[in-house]
Design a protein around this motif. Structure first.
Motif, PDB file in Angstrom:
ATOM      1  N   TYR A  35       0.839  -1.195   0.000  1.00 17.25           N
ATOM      2  CA  TYR A  35       0.000   0.000   0.000  1.00 17.25           C
ATOM      3  C   TYR A  35       0.869   1.237   0.000  1.00 17.25           C
ATOM      4  N   GLN A  37       0.647   5.152   1.293  1.00 16.48           N
ATOM      5  CA  GLN A  37      -0.139   6.064   2.117  1.00 16.48           C
ATOM      6  C   GLN A  37       0.489   7.450   2.108  1.00 16.48           C
ATOM      7  N   GLN A  41      -4.161  10.671   4.186  1.00 18.76           N
ATOM      8  CA  GLN A  41      -5.072   9.853   3.390  1.00 18.76           C
ATOM      9  C   GLN A  41      -5.020   8.398   3.830  1.00 18.76           C
ATOM     10  N   GLY A  42      -5.979   7.642   3.369  1.00 20.09           N
ATOM     11  CA  GLY A  42      -5.988   6.222   3.656  1.00 20.09           C
ATOM     12  C   GLY A  42      -5.006   5.478   2.780  1.00 20.09           C
ATOM     13  N   PRO A  43      -4.591   4.288   3.194  1.00 15.10           N
ATOM     14  CA  PRO A  43      -3.676   3.490   2.364  1.00 15.10           C
ATOM     15  C   PRO A  43      -4.315   3.163   1.013  1.00 15.10           C
ATOM     16  N   LEU A  88       4.458   6.990   2.550  1.00 20.10           N
ATOM     17  CA  LEU A  88       4.753   5.840   3.407  1.00 20.10           C
ATOM     18  C   LEU A  88       4.287   4.595   2.662  1.00 20.10           C
ATOM     19  N   LEU A  90       3.497   0.780   2.863  1.00 17.31           N
ATOM     20  CA  LEU A  90       3.162  -0.219   3.863  1.00 17.31           C
ATOM     21  C   LEU A  90       3.046  -1.592   3.233  1.00 17.31           C
ATOM     22  N   PHE A 104       0.064  -5.202   9.454  1.00 17.69           N
ATOM     23  CA  PHE A 104       0.900  -4.259   8.736  1.00 17.69           C
ATOM     24  C   PHE A 104       2.275  -4.126   9.373  1.00 17.69           C
TER      25      PHE A 104
END
Lengths: 113, 107
Positions: A35, A37, A41-43, A88, A90, A104
């Motif tokens: 993911y 990010q 915001q959301g992943p 970021l 993930l 995660f």
């Protein structure tokens, strides 16, 4: 048991370079997902691999690629880095279909300058 | 494609007040998961809902899955400062995360 481990933790790259991010899943987990990010915001889903096969791909350009190795660890590669790739990244692992949730890692903070 | 929207985007409450975040999908979901991400941290799995109309509780947290399996909610009773963070729902069909609700709890 170790959790999901990602390396490196932080990285600074220049526009146009490529980067490889690494993820080791929890022992016994055969599924790995990646993911992106961005702050606030959301992943955003990039890839999912299960038993070394790609099971899903999000809406990311072909500059993003990934693979899963026989030991279920995974790499995410990004070519021709853009400033907008700063985020970021993930990695999450799960048992099979993720019915017990995805675990995660702490992520890799990528900064493109 | 599938989109998962969450409201509100931010919520500031006084400690002890209740909090609710709502998740809405443009398509029917097979199941939905909820995650909490503390500031500077990574998402941590809270729960998965599978059945239409399902309600699950974890101490002060109550999770609901809508009858049509297109919406879900997370309700926290009597918030505490330890509840601070961003709460995400995620539809696991294509594993799309919602935009998240950032909760701030004032002591």
């Amino acid at each position: 048991d170790a959790g999901v481990t990602q390396s490196p933790t932080h990285l600074i790259k220049t526009r146009g370079q490529h980067v490889t991010l690494r993820c080791s899943p929890i022992s016994g987990h055969k599924s790995v997902s990646w993911y992106q990010q961005v702050l606030g915001q959301g992943p955003q889903f990039i890839f999912q691999y299960y038993e070394k096969e790609e099971r899903g791909r999000g809406n990311f350009p072909d500059r993003f690629s990934a693979r899963q190795f026989p030991n279920y660890s995974s790499e995410l590669n990004v070519n021709a880095l853009l400033l907008g790739d700063s985020a970021l990244y993930l990695c999450a692992s799960s048992l099979g279909d993720g019915a017990y949730g995805y675990t995660f890692g702490s992520g890799t903070r990528l900064t493109v300058v | 494609g599938q989109q998962v929207m969450q409201i509100p985007q931010y919520q500031h409450v006084q400690e002890g007040e209740d909090f609710t975040t709502y998740c809405n999908s443009s398509t029917t979901l097979s199941n939905i998961q909820w995650y909490k991400q503390r500031p500077g941290g990574h998402p941590v799995f809270l729960i998965q809902l599978v059945k239409s109309g399902e309600v699950k509780k974890q101490k002060r947290l109550t999770f609901q899955f809508g009858e049509a399996k297109k919406n879900s909610s997370l309700h926290i009773t009597a918030t505490q400062t330890t509840d601070v963070g961003t709460y995400f729902c995620a539809g696991t069909d294509k594993f799309y995360f919602g935009s998240g609700t950032k909760l701030n709890v004032k002591p």
